[in-house]
Design a protein around this motif. Structure first.
Motif, PDB file in Angstrom:
ATOM      1  N   ASN A 138       0.825  -1.210   0.000  1.00 51.72           N
ATOM      2  CA  ASN A 138       0.000   0.000   0.000  1.00 51.72           C
ATOM      3  C   ASN A 138       0.858   1.258   0.000  1.00 51.72           C
ATOM      4  O   ASN A 138       0.504   2.257  -0.623  1.00 51.72           O
ATOM      5  CB  ASN A 138      -0.977  -0.006   1.174  1.00 51.72           C
ATOM      6  CG  ASN A 138      -2.171  -0.880   0.913  1.00 51.72           C
ATOM      7  OD1 ASN A 138      -2.712  -0.893  -0.184  1.00 51.72           O
ATOM      8  ND2 ASN A 138      -2.593  -1.621   1.914  1.00 51.72           N
ATOM      9  N   LYS A 139       1.976   1.207   0.681  1.00 50.75           N
ATOM     10  CA  LYS A 139       2.902   2.340   0.690  1.00 50.75           C
ATOM     11  C   LYS A 139       3.477   2.553  -0.723  1.00 50.75           C
ATOM     12  O   LYS A 139       3.576   3.683  -1.192  1.00 50.75           O
ATOM     13  CB  LYS A 139       4.028   2.081   1.695  1.00 50.75           C
ATOM     14  CG  LYS A 139       4.825   3.299   2.053  1.00 50.75           C
ATOM     15  CD  LYS A 139       5.771   2.969   3.206  1.00 50.75           C
ATOM     16  CE  LYS A 139       6.080   4.215   3.978  1.00 50.75           C
ATOM     17  NZ  LYS A 139       6.901   3.938   5.150  1.00 50.75           N
ATOM     18  N   ILE A 140       3.835   1.460  -1.386  1.00 49.20           N
ATOM     19  CA  ILE A 140       4.350   1.550  -2.760  1.00 49.20           C
ATOM     20  C   ILE A 140       3.279   2.120  -3.688  1.00 49.20           C
ATOM     21  O   ILE A 140       3.550   3.008  -4.503  1.00 49.20           O
ATOM     22  CB  ILE A 140       4.839   0.167  -3.256  1.00 49.20           C
ATOM     23  CG1 ILE A 140       6.110  -0.234  -2.498  1.00 49.20           C
ATOM     24  CG2 ILE A 140       5.085   0.175  -4.768  1.00 49.20           C
ATOM     25  CD1 ILE A 140       6.531  -1.679  -2.704  1.00 49.20           C
ATOM     26  N   ILE A 141       2.046   1.649  -3.535  1.00 47.10           N
ATOM     27  CA  ILE A 141       0.941   2.151  -4.358  1.00 47.10           C
ATOM     28  C   ILE A 141       0.737   3.637  -4.119  1.00 47.10           C
ATOM     29  O   ILE A 141       0.564   4.415  -5.060  1.00 47.10           O
ATOM     30  CB  ILE A 141      -0.351   1.352  -4.072  1.00 47.10           C
ATOM     31  CG1 ILE A 141      -0.206  -0.082  -4.607  1.00 47.10           C
ATOM     32  CG2 ILE A 141      -1.566   2.047  -4.684  1.00 47.10           C
ATOM     33  CD1 ILE A 141      -1.267  -1.032  -4.088  1.00 47.10           C
ATOM     34  N   GLU A 142       0.777   4.042  -2.871  1.00 42.57           N
ATOM     35  CA  GLU A 142       0.611   5.458  -2.528  1.00 42.57           C
ATOM     36  C   GLU A 142       1.717   6.298  -3.167  1.00 42.57           C
ATOM     37  O   GLU A 142       1.455   7.365  -3.729  1.00 42.57           O
ATOM     38  CB  GLU A 142       0.621   5.621  -1.009  1.00 42.57           C
ATOM     39  CG  GLU A 142       0.262   7.008  -0.550  1.00 42.57           C
ATOM     40  CD  GLU A 142       0.212   7.128   0.961  1.00 42.57           C
ATOM     41  OE1 GLU A 142       0.376   8.251   1.442  1.00 42.57           O
ATOM     42  OE2 GLU A 142       0.013   6.107   1.646  1.00 42.57           O
ATOM     43  N   ILE A 143       2.934   5.813  -3.127  1.00 40.32           N
ATOM     44  CA  ILE A 143       4.063   6.526  -3.739  1.00 40.32           C
ATOM     45  C   ILE A 143       3.869   6.612  -5.251  1.00 40.32           C
ATOM     46  O   ILE A 143       4.059   7.671  -5.858  1.00 40.32           O
ATOM     47  CB  ILE A 143       5.398   5.839  -3.390  1.00 40.32           C
ATOM     48  CG1 ILE A 143       5.710   6.034  -1.908  1.00 40.32           C
ATOM     49  CG2 ILE A 143       6.541   6.363  -4.270  1.00 40.32           C
ATOM     50  CD1 ILE A 143       6.816   5.133  -1.374  1.00 40.32           C
ATOM     51  N   GLU A 144       3.461   5.504  -5.866  1.00 42.02           N
ATOM     52  CA  GLU A 144       3.246   5.472  -7.313  1.00 42.02           C
ATOM     53  C   GLU A 144       2.124   6.412  -7.736  1.00 42.02           C
ATOM     54  O   GLU A 144       2.162   6.964  -8.829  1.00 42.02           O
ATOM     55  CB  GLU A 144       2.946   4.049  -7.784  1.00 42.02           C
ATOM     56  CG  GLU A 144       4.136   3.129  -7.732  1.00 42.02           C
ATOM     57  CD  GLU A 144       5.248   3.543  -8.679  1.00 42.02           C
ATOM     58  OE1 GLU A 144       4.964   3.916  -9.837  1.00 42.02           O
ATOM     59  OE2 GLU A 144       6.412   3.501  -8.253  1.00 42.02           O
ATOM     60  N   LYS A 145       1.126   6.581  -6.874  1.00 43.20           N
ATOM     61  CA  LYS A 145       0.021   7.494  -7.167  1.00 43.20           C
ATOM     62  C   LYS A 145       0.416   8.946  -6.913  1.00 43.20           C
ATOM     63  O   LYS A 145      -0.385   9.835  -7.083  1.00 43.20           O
ATOM     64  CB  LYS A 145      -1.196   7.159  -6.306  1.00 43.20           C
ATOM     65  CG  LYS A 145      -1.943   5.935  -6.735  1.00 43.20           C
ATOM     66  CD  LYS A 145      -3.151   5.770  -5.834  1.00 43.20           C
ATOM     67  CE  LYS A 145      -4.058   4.675  -6.315  1.00 43.20           C
ATOM     68  NZ  LYS A 145      -5.242   4.520  -5.461  1.00 43.20           N
TER      69      LYS A 145
END
Length: 155
Positions: free
Chosen positions: A131-138
């Motif tokens: 979820n942290k990676i997804i947040e960064i990617e977004k």
């Protein structure tokens, strides 16, 4: 491990995950036609082609091709939009809903197998990091939804 070795390990790990049979099977089921069907189920069963193209982040021509393929399989139908006969509404059929339920069941099965093998604690840690990676990617925008309940909560 130095920074370059760590970065190489990250790339290698994502590559291995991407090639893993279970993930490939699940990935195939969670894109294109199937994700459009799931989206229709989650949003009341109906949508416009334009809204579907926006959701999938594809061109109008691509979403038209997907709708046509799904219509050919009797998974969706096109309906006239009331007074303006030029506008179309895409509606999922009962057969399409059955397909979505099958995909959800398979995804749940894969997730349960993974959780059994790595344990509940590591599953929570995996989701936290992903979820942290997804947040960064977004771009640090809207926080990604949690896909599993917190510790001690039932599904």
């Amino acid at each position: 491990m130095n920074k370059n070795d760590l970065l190489d390990s990250i790339v290698a790990t994502f590559s291995l995950i991407n090639r893993a049979d279970a993930f490939q099977s699940l990935q195939q089921k969670l894109k294109g036609e199937n994700i459009l069907l799931a989206h229709l189920c989650e949003t009341g069963g109906k949508s416009t082609p334009g809204a579907l193209a926006e959701f999938l982040d594809v061109t109008a021509a691509r979403v038209t091709a997907i709708i046509h393929a799904l219509e050919h399989k009797d998974l969706v139908e096109r309906l006239s939009n009331g007074a303006d006969k030029r506008k179309v509404i895409v509606q999922i059929t009962d057969k399409g809903k059955t397909v979505v339920e099958g995909i959800k069941t398979e995804a749940l099965h894969h997730s349960e197998m993974l959780m059994e093998k790595i344990g509940e604690s590591d599953t929570h840690e995996f989701l936290r990091i992903m979820n942290k990676i997804i947040e960064i990617e977004k771009g640090g925008g809207e926080k990604a939804k949690k896909t599993l309940p917190g510790p001690g909560k039932k599904r």
